[in-house]
Design an enzyme around this catalytic site. Structure first.
Site, short mmCIF file in Angstrom:
data_model
loop_
_atom_site.label_atom_id
_atom_site.label_comp_id
_atom_site.label_asym_id
_atom_site.label_seq_id
_atom_site.Cartn_x
_atom_site.Cartn_y
_atom_site.Cartn_z
NE ARG A 56 -3.50 0.24 2.69
CZ ARG A 56 -4.68 0.29 2.10
NH1 ARG A 56 -5.01 1.35 1.40
NH2 ARG A 56 -5.52 -0.73 2.18
CD GLU A 96 2.69 1.82 6.27
OE1 GLU A 96 3.17 2.94 6.04
OE2 GLU A 96 2.92 0.82 5.56
#
Length: 299
Positions: A56, A96
């Site tokens: 990502r 994250e």
């Protein structure tokens, strides 16, 4: 409530164990490894570094703020996953967004599931776990597939088994990476869907791809309308079928054919082409028959 407090205290106790230099765990065989590896521990956020293998790259600021608000009210419900690098140093494998949101509200620690993994294992875990998420955009998924194939040396068939997706699905994602970079960015930003991208990929010329992409975005075209635009372009590239030349074609009537047959004493074949030109075929069966027909022509 008692169980929650006990679990949290246990996590903090294990956290203290990790900070003891005499208990620096580097492998599953080390002393106290069974108390750390595979357990959820409260880790100092400052001791966790971001995973360079994270697929990502886009984080929506608004949804990140919403997650931060939720964590402030309820805490980090789902622990992040990290791998141990060195003494009191860890690398993020997954989570994250949770880590970023925790930093936004100033948390000092975060619950983390501890693993021991080498670089390849970390890459596979991070990519596979992220691929399973529903909020990755199609290009992020495609890049993750490509990295697993290239960096872990997997075939598409092996990748299909590893991530639990059909091979055709993986192929469709990978094809998106052939799109013009501007179109890829448009897909990542949500201007077009994967369906639009799959239609556009059928055009090899990237300038034409970009032209049609611009129409799709500015006119807010559906996937079906985009497919129609692509088909029209592809049809325009096909060689045109030559139309028959216009002429003065006409039909030979049956009584006119009979007139030829009666005159020459044999069946005469008469054909007319589209341009009005034609051919008369008079058969003969012997030299004598030939001379007879010749005499008629010359008479």
């Amino acid at each position: 409530m008692t169980k929650a407090v006990k679990k949290q205290a246990l996590g903090r106790g294990l956290s203290a164990l990790l900070k003891d230099p005499e208990n620096d765990i580097k492998s599953a065989e080390d002393k106290n490894a069974d108390k750390v590896v595979g357990n959820i521990i409260e880790l100092d956020i400052e001791s966790i570094e971001i995973n360079p293998f994270q697929p990502r790259t886009n984080f929506n600021e608004e949804t990140l703020q919403e997650l931060a608000k939720s964590i402030k009210e309820l805490g980090v419900i789902q622990p992040i996953t990290v791998r141990k690098l060195d003494f009191n140093k860890f690398q993020l494998i997954s989570g994250e967004r949770r880590l970023r949101a925790s930093k936004l509200i100033g948390l000092q620690t975060v619950p983390a599931y501890i693993r021991l993994a080498n670089d390849n294992e970390s890459l596979v875990m991070a990519l596979v776990e992220n691929i399973q998420r529903h909020d990755l955009d199609p290009i992020e998924v495609a890049i993750s597939y490509q990295r697993l194939i290239e960096e872990i040396n997997l075939t598409q068939e092996e990748l299909s088994e590893r991530v639990g997706k059909k091979r055709s699905t993986i192929t469709n994602y990978l094809r998106l990476l052939r799109l013009d970079p501007i179109i890829q960015t448009g897909m990542r930003d949500g201007f077009i869907s994967m369906g639009h991208g799959r239609a556009l990929i059928n055009i090899e010329n990237q300038d034409i791809q970009s032209d049609i992409y611009h129409k799709v975005v500015t006119q807010n075209l559906s996937v079906r309308e985009t497919e129609a635009l692509v088909k029209n372009y592809q049809d325009s590239l096909k060689p045109k079928t030559a139309k028959p030349a216009k002429g003065n074609s006409f039909d030979i009537k049956e009584d006119e054919k009979k007139a030829f047959a009666n005159y020459f004493g044999t069946k005469v074949d008469v054909k007319v082409a589209g341009n009005g030109k034609g051919k008369i075929t008079i058969p003969f069966h012997s030299e004598e028959d030939f001379n007879r027909i010749l005499k008629l022509i010359n008479s």
